[in-house]
Write an enzyme that holds these catalytic residues in place. Structure first.
Site, PDB file in Angstrom:
ATOM      1  N   SER A 241       0.840  -1.200   0.000  1.00 38.66           N
ATOM      2  CA  SER A 241       0.000   0.000   0.000  1.00 38.66           C
ATOM      3  C   SER A 241       0.875   1.251   0.000  1.00 38.66           C
ATOM      4  CB  SER A 241      -0.954  -0.052   1.200  1.00 38.66           C
ATOM      5  OG  SER A 241      -1.910   0.965   1.141  1.00 38.66           O
TER       6      SER A 241
ATOM      7  N   ASP B 286     -10.259  -1.960  -5.869  1.00 37.17           N
ATOM      8  CA  ASP B 286      -9.338  -1.067  -5.173  1.00 37.17           C
ATOM      9  C   ASP B 286      -9.175   0.207  -5.991  1.00 37.17           C
ATOM     10  OD1 ASP B 286      -7.194   0.157  -3.895  1.00 37.17           O
ATOM     11  OD2 ASP B 286      -5.887  -1.595  -3.939  1.00 37.17           O
TER      12      ASP B 286
ATOM     13  N   HIS C 157      -8.558  -3.767  -1.636  1.00 44.81           N
ATOM     14  CA  HIS C 157      -7.333  -3.325  -0.979  1.00 44.81           C
ATOM     15  C   HIS C 157      -7.313  -3.919   0.436  1.00 44.81           C
ATOM     16  CE1 HIS C 157      -3.894  -0.618  -0.822  1.00 44.81           C
ATOM     17  NE2 HIS C 157      -4.241  -0.295   0.413  1.00 44.81           N
TER      18      HIS C 157
END
Length: 348
Positions: free
Chosen positions: A168, A291, A321
């Site tokens: 991320s 996502d 995500h």
């Protein structure tokens, strides 16, 4: 089942049954699939405190597969994950958390799984967080950790077999550090492993941003909030015009050209804006289909490939995500097993 109020809170695009069941369990306790403090209104300090108090961040016990070793680089806390059956290479790893939350426990389970699946050491970095320490503080800390590894990390790693990795926001830091390495401003690396990474400033007009606005672990609004806390002096620009199609491989990555047209955002905050990716380390990039960040991950993979960089790109459909940090699921384990051969090749 249809009509069930708990199941109905799960985004319909999340079709992976195990991931969907996990999110349904969260919904049963919270009443919804919250995007956490990121989508809330109100005081930033309170929202950040809520994120940093996440009770799911725990250090798992060592087992017969992976051991962990706490160390530091002149006060910068690190944790090394070492496969017990042998290893080759070390990935200097940055955790997720939107640059504003997270610590060495945040991605503990993911680091263990990554080390076990790839047969590499994973050196996780407790980098400084925004907004107290905005861009580029976290990146500079990851740089420090890579330099420590390049000096041997007090005998813990082979300095000739290094890579960077991140999840991320940590994937953003890893990609930016790979650019520094390519330019000779950081030690050399053999690969970059980018797991559901942030690679550009938020663009509400990107299709993946438009499609993912609610009932998800990360939403387009949440991503914009994180960005504003991290890159405080570089506001996100207006969307750039579509580029003129070019012949050859570059035509499949239109977002790369479009993203480069705004000068306000530093390339080290948005690696997708790099004018040239030639000479970058071989890349492994994972995207989640549900996502806001999925499009930019695919664009970056295309840009690297068009620049002659070996790329292994894997897009896992039906998952959101953060799926890589949910409790162990077939989706996570299958993705890590699928990317392992590319990591092996990098450290061969």
């Amino acid at each position: 089942m249809p009509g069930d109020p708990v199941t109905d809170t799960v985004h319909p695009a999340i079709t992976d049954p195990d991931v969907r069941a996990h999110l349904a369990r969260l919904a049963a306790s919270a009443g919804t699939i919250p995007s956490g403090a990121t989508d809330a209104d109100g005081d930033d300090a309170a929202r950040i405190a809520e994120l940093r108090a996440n009770p799911s961040w725990v250090r798992l016990p060592d087992d017969d597969v992976v051991e962990s070793i706490d160390t530091d680089a002149d006060g910068l806390a690190l944790r090394l994950y070492r496969p017990r059956t042998g290893h080759r290479g070390t990935l200097v790893f940055a955790h997720g958390g939107g640059w504003v939350a997270g610590n060495l426990d945040n991605n503990d389970a993911l680091c263990r799984a990554l080390a076990a699946a790839t047969g590499t050491q994973v050196l996780s970095v407790d980098y400084r967080l925004a907004p107290e320490h905005p861009f580029p503080a976290g990146l500079d800390d990851l740089d420090r950790a890579l330099r420590f590894a390049a000096e041997g990390a007090d005998g813990l790693v082979d300095p000739d077999l290094l890579g960077v990795a991140g999840h991320s926001a940590g994937g953003n830091l890893a990609a930016a550090l790979a650019l520094r390495s390519r330019e000779g401003r950081a030690p050399g690396i053999r690969c970059q492993v980018l797991l559901c990474p942030v690679l550009d400033a938020p663009d509400p007009d990107r299709p993946s941003y438009r499609a993912h606005t609610e009932n998800l672990p990360l939403t387009s609004r949440g991503m914009q909030w994180y960005w504003g806390l991290y890159v405080q002096d570089a506001p996100a620009p207006a969307p750039a015009p579509a580029p003129t199609p070019q012949p050859g491989p570059a035509a499949v990555v239109p977002g790369v050209v479009a993203a480069k047209t705004s000068p306000e955002v530093p390339v080290e905050a948005a690696p997708l804006r790099a004018p040239d990716l030639t000479g970058s380390a071989p890349a492994v990039i994972v995207a989640a289909g549900v996502d806001p960040l999925s499009d930019e991950a695919e664009e970056y993979a295309g840009g690297l490939s068009a620049s002659g960089v070996p790329v292994e790109f894997l897009r896992r459909e039906g998952v959101p995500h953060l799926f890589l940090v949910f409790p162990s699921t077939p989706a996570r384990d299958e993705v890590l097993a699928a990317i392992a051969p590319a990591v092996h090749r990098a450290f061969a």
